[in-house]
Design an enzyme around this catalytic site. Structure first.
Site, PDB file in Angstrom:
ATOM      1  N   LYS A  52       0.843  -1.206   0.000  1.00 66.70           N
ATOM      2  CA  LYS A  52       0.000   0.000   0.000  1.00 66.70           C
ATOM      3  C   LYS A  52       0.877   1.255   0.000  1.00 66.70           C
ATOM      4  CE  LYS A  52      -3.802  -2.490   2.155  1.00 66.70           C
ATOM      5  NZ  LYS A  52      -4.559  -2.855   3.356  1.00 66.70           N
ATOM      6  N   GLN A  95      -4.645  -1.882   9.735  1.00 66.64           N
ATOM      7  CA  GLN A  95      -4.596  -3.207   9.087  1.00 66.64           C
ATOM      8  C   GLN A  95      -5.159  -4.293  10.003  1.00 66.64           C
ATOM      9  OE1 GLN A  95      -3.722  -3.587   5.897  1.00 66.64           O
ATOM     10  NE2 GLN A  95      -3.901  -5.810   5.848  1.00 66.64           N
ATOM     11  N   ASP A 118     -10.886   2.565   4.174  1.00 67.77           N
ATOM     12  CA  ASP A 118     -11.136   1.118   4.062  1.00 67.77           C
ATOM     13  C   ASP A 118     -12.630   0.841   3.891  1.00 67.77           C
ATOM     14  OD1 ASP A 118      -9.132  -0.795   4.012  1.00 67.77           O
ATOM     15  OD2 ASP A 118      -8.665  -0.557   6.138  1.00 67.77           O
TER      16      ASP A 118
HETATM   17  N1  GUN Z   1      -6.929  -7.199   6.144  1.00 65.50           N
HETATM   18  C1  GUN Z   1      -7.244  -7.889   5.032  1.00 65.50           C
HETATM   19  N2  GUN Z   1      -7.741  -7.055   4.085  1.00 65.50           N
HETATM   20  C2  GUN Z   1      -7.737  -5.815   4.617  1.00 65.50           C
HETATM   21  C3  GUN Z   1      -8.106  -4.537   4.116  1.00 65.50           C
HETATM   22  O1  GUN Z   1      -8.584  -4.358   2.999  1.00 65.50           O
HETATM   23  N3  GUN Z   1      -7.919  -3.490   4.987  1.00 65.50           N
HETATM   24  C4  GUN Z   1      -7.426  -3.658   6.247  1.00 65.50           C
HETATM   25  N4  GUN Z   1      -7.304  -2.586   7.015  1.00 65.50           N
HETATM   26  N5  GUN Z   1      -7.069  -4.833   6.725  1.00 65.50           N
HETATM   27  C5  GUN Z   1      -7.228  -5.913   5.919  1.00 65.50           C
END
Ligand code: GUN
Length: 291
Positions: A52, A95, A118
């Site tokens: 990211k 995350q 998100d």
């Molecule tokens: N864990 C797995 N996929 C995601 C996501 O799209 N965002 C976040 N914050 N955690 C995740």
């Protein structure tokens, strides 16, 4: 069979976003700033968060990684509040999964919905259900974008989603059922209590596999000409790789692919699209907040 190349599609989205950022810079505007919060040292989470940050760098977004080996729930709530208040931060993510001593829902609810890139906050989930403007969860939104940009018809199709998680299966079922393009599917959301799953998958025009069980979807479960989207990313031991592991999807790709009209690979399918969606949401967050 046509490969749904998420890597390529995400690349073209990144180019478009970079152009938008360059334009903003040239006219003296601020550039978007995304913050990612990571707790602990789970290898998968670290890889995703790094990807990211790398995408931000490529597009020209500002990015900050806040990595804590450990933090209390109280400490994390305080950090979330600081990020909510920080004018220099347009959007941020925490995350998942979080360590057991931290209540995920408590953290998600503490995030300002206007910075929730998100799309996990109940307000954004509610907006999604009602088809109102808001942030869409990154993985389902990425899948919708992959379908759109590859010209796949969804209207009137029977779509089957395997897995009802809050961040993939459930929102995916809502997005594909709603009145929109892509959308207008007749959706079946399946889970561990579903009866006769194979019978259902064999009748589906579109299958979204999101359960995290490597090679769960086998060729006998798929009809000729189906569209198969694989959300799984499980690390399995693989001595032939330098890392000692390989990423495996929820689909037995080798045997399922010849039956499909379209199929996503793992890696290089849904993963890059999730990141592209997060970037789209971050740019929108900045614009929505009037910067
Ligand atoms: N864990 C797995 N996929 C995601 C996501 O799209 N965002 C976040 N914050 N955690 C995740």
């Amino acid at each position: 069979m046509q490969l749904l190349d998420g890597k390529l599609t995400a690349q073209s989205i990144r180019i478009e976003l970079k152009e938008a950022v360059d334009k903003r810079k040239a006219s003296g505007h601020k550039i978007p700033h995304l913050v990612a919060v990571l707790i602990g040292s789970d290898g998968g989470s670290l890889t995703y968060v790094n990807a990211k940050v790398k995408a931000c760098q490529e597009i020209g977004f500002e990015s900050t990684l806040l990595h804590y080996e450990d933090i209390s729930e109280e400490g994390l709530l305080q950090k979330v509040n600081e990020l909510n208040e920080d004018e220099n931060v347009d959007g941020f993510i925490v995350q998942l999964p979080l360590p057991e001593h931290i209540d995920e829902l408590k953290i998600t609810k503490a995030i300002d919905p206007r910075k929730d890139v998100d799309g996990f906050h109940p307000e954004n989930i509610g907006n999604m259900v009602l088809n109102l403007p808001g942030f869409l969860p990154a993985t389902p939104a990425g899948i919708v974008e992959l379908i759109r940009r590859n010209g796949i018809e969804t209207s009137g199709k029977d779509c089957l989603v395997i897995g009802r998680s809050n961040i993939v299966g459930t929102p995916m079922s809502i997005l594909l059922a709603r009145n929109g393009e892509p959308g207008n599917c007749t959706v079946t959301l399946t889970h561990s209590r579903t009866k006769d799953l194979k019978e259902k998958t064999r009748n589906a025009d579109i299958i979204i596999a999101a359960i995290g069980r490597p090679e769960f979807l086998t060729a006998d479960m798929v009809k000729e000409g189906a569209v198969v989207i694989d959300v799984g990313t499980t690390r399995v031991p693989d001595a032939s790789k330098k890392s000692g592991w390989a990423l495996k999807g929820d689909v037995d790709f080798e045997r399922v692919a010849p039956k499909c009209s379209y199929i996503t690979p793992v890696p290089g399918g849904v993963g890059p699209m999730t990141i592209a969606s997060l970037m789209i949401n971050t740019l929108r967050a900045m614009e929505l907040n009037g910067k």
